[in-house]
Write a protein that holds these residues in place. Structure first.
Motif, PDB file in Angstrom:
ATOM      1  N   ASP A   1       1.030  -1.022   0.003  1.00  0.00           N
ATOM      2  CA  ASP A   1       0.033  -0.016   0.071  1.00  0.00           C
ATOM      3  C   ASP A   1       0.948   1.101  -0.133  1.00  0.00           C
ATOM      4  O   ASP A   1       2.085   1.129   0.155  1.00  0.00           O
ATOM      5  CB  ASP A   1      -0.839  -0.070   1.335  1.00  0.00           C
ATOM      6  N   ILE A   2       0.422   2.441  -0.273  1.00  0.00           N
ATOM      7  CA  ILE A   2       1.212   3.683  -0.294  1.00  0.00           C
ATOM      8  C   ILE A   2       0.878   4.675   0.931  1.00  0.00           C
ATOM      9  O   ILE A   2       1.753   4.811   1.678  1.00  0.00           O
ATOM     10  CB  ILE A   2       0.990   4.361  -1.716  1.00  0.00           C
TER      11      ILE A   2
ATOM     12  N   THR B   1      -3.090   0.560  -4.258  1.00  0.00           N
ATOM     13  CA  THR B   1      -3.455   1.710  -3.600  1.00  0.00           C
ATOM     14  C   THR B   1      -4.754   2.441  -3.616  1.00  0.00           C
ATOM     15  O   THR B   1      -5.134   2.188  -5.103  1.00  0.00           O
ATOM     16  CB  THR B   1      -2.201   2.877  -3.800  1.00  0.00           C
TER      17      THR B   1
ATOM     18  N   ASP C   1      -0.416  -3.307   4.508  1.00  0.00           N
ATOM     19  CA  ASP C   1      -1.287  -2.056   4.450  1.00  0.00           C
ATOM     20  C   ASP C   1      -1.548  -1.729   5.963  1.00  0.00           C
ATOM     21  O   ASP C   1      -1.391  -2.498   6.647  1.00  0.00           O
ATOM     22  CB  ASP C   1      -2.657  -2.554   3.886  1.00  0.00           C
TER      23      ASP C   1
END
Length: 208
Positions: A9-10, A109, A166
């Motif tokens: 995830d970002i 994302t 995440d």
């Protein structure tokens, strides 16, 4: 099992995100600012842009509910760049260490299409992986099972050999339901320990 694919995830894993940062200047009152970010331009409102809703529609919808805050609503998109002030250097070092060790790394994302391209320009490491699935591009958002299926199909990932990272527990749980392994991100130090426990090469993570 050694994981062949690692999926990051970002937001709040690789880069910091906080809409309060610009709005402390725009709406100095703590109470009014909290109301604005809880009820006007809320997390759920913003998530629809991650699902692909254009900003013009988003602004019009919010202004229809709170016309007295039209200027503040329009300020949200204009000041988005201030909401992502820095990367988490420890996480970025781990991402580079995995890539340098030959691990297949991709990104998955929840992000609006246009702001993601801004983020890539600001944070070049977001172009270092094999690829990315951006929710706003495909109009699917985590934790919808379909976005995990889409990502695995797009990048030819074997779910049983895929590890997902995440900060959101619902997103982590959805990845596990899709047959992936998953790590709930707390901070870079914990992530380093978790990756090492999974047998992944993170020894070179001192690189900036």
């Amino acid at each position: 099992m050694i994981h062949q694919h690692v999926v990051f995830d970002i937001g709040k894993v690789l880069i910091h995100y906080d809409p309060h940062i610009p709005f402390r200047d725009i709406i100095p009152s703590d109470e009014r600012r909290q109301f604005f970010l809880d009820e006007v331009c809320s997390h759920d409102w913003n998530l629809e842009q991650d699902r692909g809703r254009p900003w013009e529609e988003a602004e019009a919808e919010a202004i229809s509910r709170h016309p007295e805050m039209a200027e503040e609503i329009r300020a949200f998109r204009r000041n988005w760049h201030r909401m992502v002030p820095h990367a988490y250097e420890g996480s970025v070092a781990l991402l580079h260490a995995l890539i340098d060790a030959g691990v297949d790394v991709t990104l998955l994302t929840n992000f609006a299409s246009d702001t993601f391209r801004e983020a890539q320009a600001k944070f070049p490491f977001l172009t270092a992986t094999r690829g990315v699935t951006v929710s706003g591009d495909i109009r699917l958002i985590k934790p919808d099972p379909a976005i995990y299926e889409h990502h695995a199909r797009s990048f030819d990932l074997a779910p049983e050999r895929t590890l997902f990272i995440d900060d959101s527990l619902p997103n982590v749980d959805a990845a596990r339901a899709a047959g992936w392994s998953a790590i709930h991100f707390i901070d870079p130090d914990q992530l380093a320990r978790d990756l090492a426990a999974e047998g992944l090469p993170v020894e070179a993570a001192g690189r900036p």
